[in-house]
Design a protein around this motif. Structure first.
Motif, mmCIF file in Angstrom:
data_model
loop_
_atom_site.group_PDB
_atom_site.id
_atom_site.type_symbol
_atom_site.label_atom_id
_atom_site.label_comp_id
_atom_site.label_asym_id
_atom_site.label_seq_id
_atom_site.Cartn_x
_atom_site.Cartn_y
_atom_site.Cartn_z
ATOM 1 N N ALA A 124 0.838 -1.204 0.000
ATOM 2 C CA ALA A 124 0.000 0.000 0.000
ATOM 3 C C ALA A 124 0.868 1.247 0.000
ATOM 4 N N HIS A 125 0.974 1.880 -1.157
ATOM 5 C CA HIS A 125 1.666 3.167 -1.294
ATOM 6 C C HIS A 125 0.852 3.983 -2.293
ATOM 7 N N TRP A 128 1.351 8.850 9.511
ATOM 8 C CA TRP A 128 0.735 9.265 10.785
ATOM 9 C C TRP A 128 0.750 8.139 11.800
ATOM 10 N N TYR A 129 1.925 7.553 11.979
ATOM 11 C CA TYR A 129 2.144 6.505 12.985
ATOM 12 C C TYR A 129 1.287 5.266 12.738
ATOM 13 N N SER A 130 0.843 5.111 11.522
ATOM 14 C CA SER A 130 -0.044 3.993 11.207
ATOM 15 C C SER A 130 0.133 3.627 9.734
ATOM 16 N N THR A 131 -0.906 3.124 9.130
ATOM 17 C CA THR A 131 -0.844 2.679 7.726
ATOM 18 C C THR A 131 -1.490 3.715 6.816
ATOM 19 N N PRO A 132 -1.180 3.674 5.516
ATOM 20 C CA PRO A 132 -1.986 4.446 4.564
ATOM 21 C C PRO A 132 -3.457 3.997 4.635
ATOM 22 N N ALA A 133 -4.334 4.900 4.202
ATOM 23 C CA ALA A 133 -5.778 4.721 4.446
ATOM 24 C C ALA A 133 -6.341 3.426 3.872
ATOM 25 N N ILE A 134 -5.836 2.985 2.728
ATOM 26 C CA ILE A 134 -6.487 1.822 2.101
ATOM 27 C C ILE A 134 -6.338 0.574 2.969
ATOM 28 N N LEU A 135 -5.301 0.509 3.777
ATOM 29 C CA LEU A 135 -5.151 -0.670 4.634
ATOM 30 C C LEU A 135 -6.170 -0.663 5.772
ATOM 31 N N LYS A 136 -6.592 0.508 6.189
ATOM 32 C CA LYS A 136 -7.666 0.568 7.197
ATOM 33 C C LYS A 136 -8.984 0.116 6.553
ATOM 34 N N GLU A 137 -9.247 0.621 5.358
ATOM 35 C CA GLU A 137 -10.464 0.196 4.652
ATOM 36 C C GLU A 137 -10.444 -1.319 4.429
ATOM 37 N N TRP A 138 -9.286 -1.825 4.035
ATOM 38 C CA TRP A 138 -9.128 -3.267 3.805
ATOM 39 C C TRP A 138 -9.473 -4.046 5.084
ATOM 40 N N GLN A 139 -8.918 -3.620 6.217
ATOM 41 C CA GLN A 139 -9.225 -4.314 7.491
ATOM 42 C C GLN A 139 -10.724 -4.268 7.778
ATOM 43 N N ASP A 140 -11.311 -3.080 7.607
ATOM 44 C CA ASP A 140 -12.714 -2.905 7.988
ATOM 45 C C ASP A 140 -13.633 -3.811 7.177
ATOM 46 N N LEU A 141 -13.254 -4.048 5.912
ATOM 47 C CA LEU A 141 -14.134 -4.827 5.037
ATOM 48 C C LEU A 141 -13.779 -6.305 4.974
ATOM 49 N N VAL A 142 -12.499 -6.601 4.921
ATOM 50 C CA VAL A 142 -12.064 -7.983 4.628
ATOM 51 C C VAL A 142 -12.086 -8.857 5.884
ATOM 52 N N LEU A 143 -11.730 -8.279 7.027
ATOM 53 C CA LEU A 143 -11.665 -9.073 8.261
ATOM 54 C C LEU A 143 -13.060 -9.126 8.895
ATOM 55 N N LEU A 189 2.746 -10.634 -4.868
ATOM 56 C CA LEU A 189 2.732 -9.200 -4.589
ATOM 57 C C LEU A 189 1.398 -8.626 -5.061
ATOM 58 N N HIS A 190 0.667 -8.005 -4.152
ATOM 59 C CA HIS A 190 -0.659 -7.465 -4.470
ATOM 60 C C HIS A 190 -0.676 -5.986 -4.100
ATOM 61 N N ASP A 191 -0.690 -5.132 -5.128
ATOM 62 C CA ASP A 191 -0.625 -3.683 -4.936
ATOM 63 C C ASP A 191 -2.054 -3.163 -4.755
ATOM 64 N N LEU A 192 -2.400 -2.792 -3.524
ATOM 65 C CA LEU A 192 -3.800 -2.445 -3.227
ATOM 66 C C LEU A 192 -4.236 -1.140 -3.896
ATOM 67 N N TYR A 193 -3.358 -0.131 -3.925
ATOM 68 C CA TYR A 193 -3.774 1.128 -4.574
ATOM 69 C C TYR A 193 -3.904 0.947 -6.086
ATOM 70 N N GLU A 194 -3.117 0.056 -6.649
ATOM 71 C CA GLU A 194 -3.251 -0.209 -8.090
ATOM 72 C C GLU A 194 -4.549 -0.974 -8.357
ATOM 73 N N ALA A 195 -4.845 -1.952 -7.499
ATOM 74 C CA ALA A 195 -6.046 -2.773 -7.701
ATOM 75 C C ALA A 195 -7.324 -1.989 -7.430
ATOM 76 N N TYR A 196 -7.253 -1.083 -6.455
ATOM 77 C CA TYR A 196 -8.474 -0.383 -6.011
ATOM 78 C C TYR A 196 -8.236 1.117 -5.896
ATOM 79 N N PRO A 197 -7.994 1.807 -7.031
ATOM 80 C CA PRO A 197 -7.698 3.246 -6.949
ATOM 81 C C PRO A 197 -8.847 4.048 -6.343
ATOM 82 N N ASP A 198 -10.069 3.516 -6.423
ATOM 83 C CA ASP A 198 -11.218 4.202 -5.825
ATOM 84 C C ASP A 198 -11.688 3.527 -4.533
ATOM 85 N N PHE A 199 -10.821 2.704 -3.943
ATOM 86 C CA PHE A 199 -11.127 2.028 -2.675
ATOM 87 C C PHE A 199 -12.273 1.018 -2.787
ATOM 88 N N GLY A 200 -12.592 0.594 -4.007
ATOM 89 C CA GLY A 200 -13.684 -0.384 -4.173
ATOM 90 C C GLY A 200 -13.176 -1.799 -3.944
#
Ligand SMILES: Cc1cc2nc3c(=O)[nH]c(=O)nc-3n(C[C@H](O)[C@H](O)[C@H](O)COP(=O)(O)O)c2cc1C
Length: 207
Positions: free
Chosen positions: A13-14, A73-88, A38-49
């Protein structure tokens, strides 16, 4: 640990890879690595879908999940939070019927702009990266996964190309060891960051 041939999923996630100096080189070093997806989340989901079914299938197909990202900000880029919220999801990743991830391993490969001296009690950022990752460590635990200390590259701002290449070689070496079951887990669990102790936690070098 001798569970040879672990399958590794790198969730990368970059949000601005074209501007990256460090993470770009770290992932380039993995390109030809057998057993590593290797799975690039921002490439796969540029609109967070985020495609939850696809992500859950990827998790099921792998043994070790690497969350690879710059520290934001002492954490992850935003898409990894979205990923956690939806996938887990409840009933899948956690909860009484949620056992899909049982026994898998979770670790972060993380880069920080600030130097390591800043990530210590009394330093500019007060806490180590491992301490700052506590919410993610507990998330892994809730999902019955084992959280390993991070592979943390500090001081990316102004880092020299030869230093970046050395970190990329360490990263590749770590993933090969994880894949081939050559990590001394007892020692690894005790360290602050895996790459501070690579020689002592890896049993054998890559052939
Ligand atoms: C939005 C944002 C937040 C950041 N937050 C932190 C931070 O909390 N701590 C830190 O040390 N560096 C922080 N940085 C610096 C990044 O971690 C650094 O730019 C990155 O590790 C460099 O990797 P790259 O060359 O692959 O882009 C931040 C950068 C951005 C853009």
């Amino acid at each position: 640990m001798n569970d040879a041939a672990n399958r590794i999923l790198v969730l990368f996630a970059h949000p601005a890879l074209e501007k990256s100096r460090v993470n770009r080189v770290l992932i380039e070093g993995l390109a030809d690595l057998r057993g590593v997806t290797l799975h690039d989340l921002y490439e796969a989901y540029p609109d967070f879908g985020i495609d939850v079914g696809r992500e859950q299938r990827l998790l099921l197909d792998h043994d070790i999940i690497v969350f690879h990202h710059p520290m934001f900000w002492y954490s992850t880029p935003a898409i990894l939070k979205e990923w956690q919220d939806l996938v887990l999801a409840h009933g899948w990743a956690y909860g009484s019927d949620g056992t899909a991830l049982l026994g898998k391993r979770w670790l972060h490969a993380i880069t920080t702009g600030a130097r390591e001296v800043a990530y210590a009690a009394g330093g500019h950022n007060e806490y180590t990266v491992r301490e700052l990752l506590r919410p993610l460590e507990q998330t892994a635990r809730l999902c019955s996964m084992e959280f390993l200390p991070p592979f943390a590259v500090h001081g990316t701002l102004g880092m020299r190309p030869d230093e970046i290449r050395a970190h990329a070689a360490d990263y590749r070496r770590l993933l090969v060891a994880l894949r081939d079951g050559q990590l001394d887990l007892e020692r690894a669990r005790a360290v602050n960051r895996l790459n501070a102790e690579l020689d002592s936690i890896i049993g054998r070098r890559e052939a």
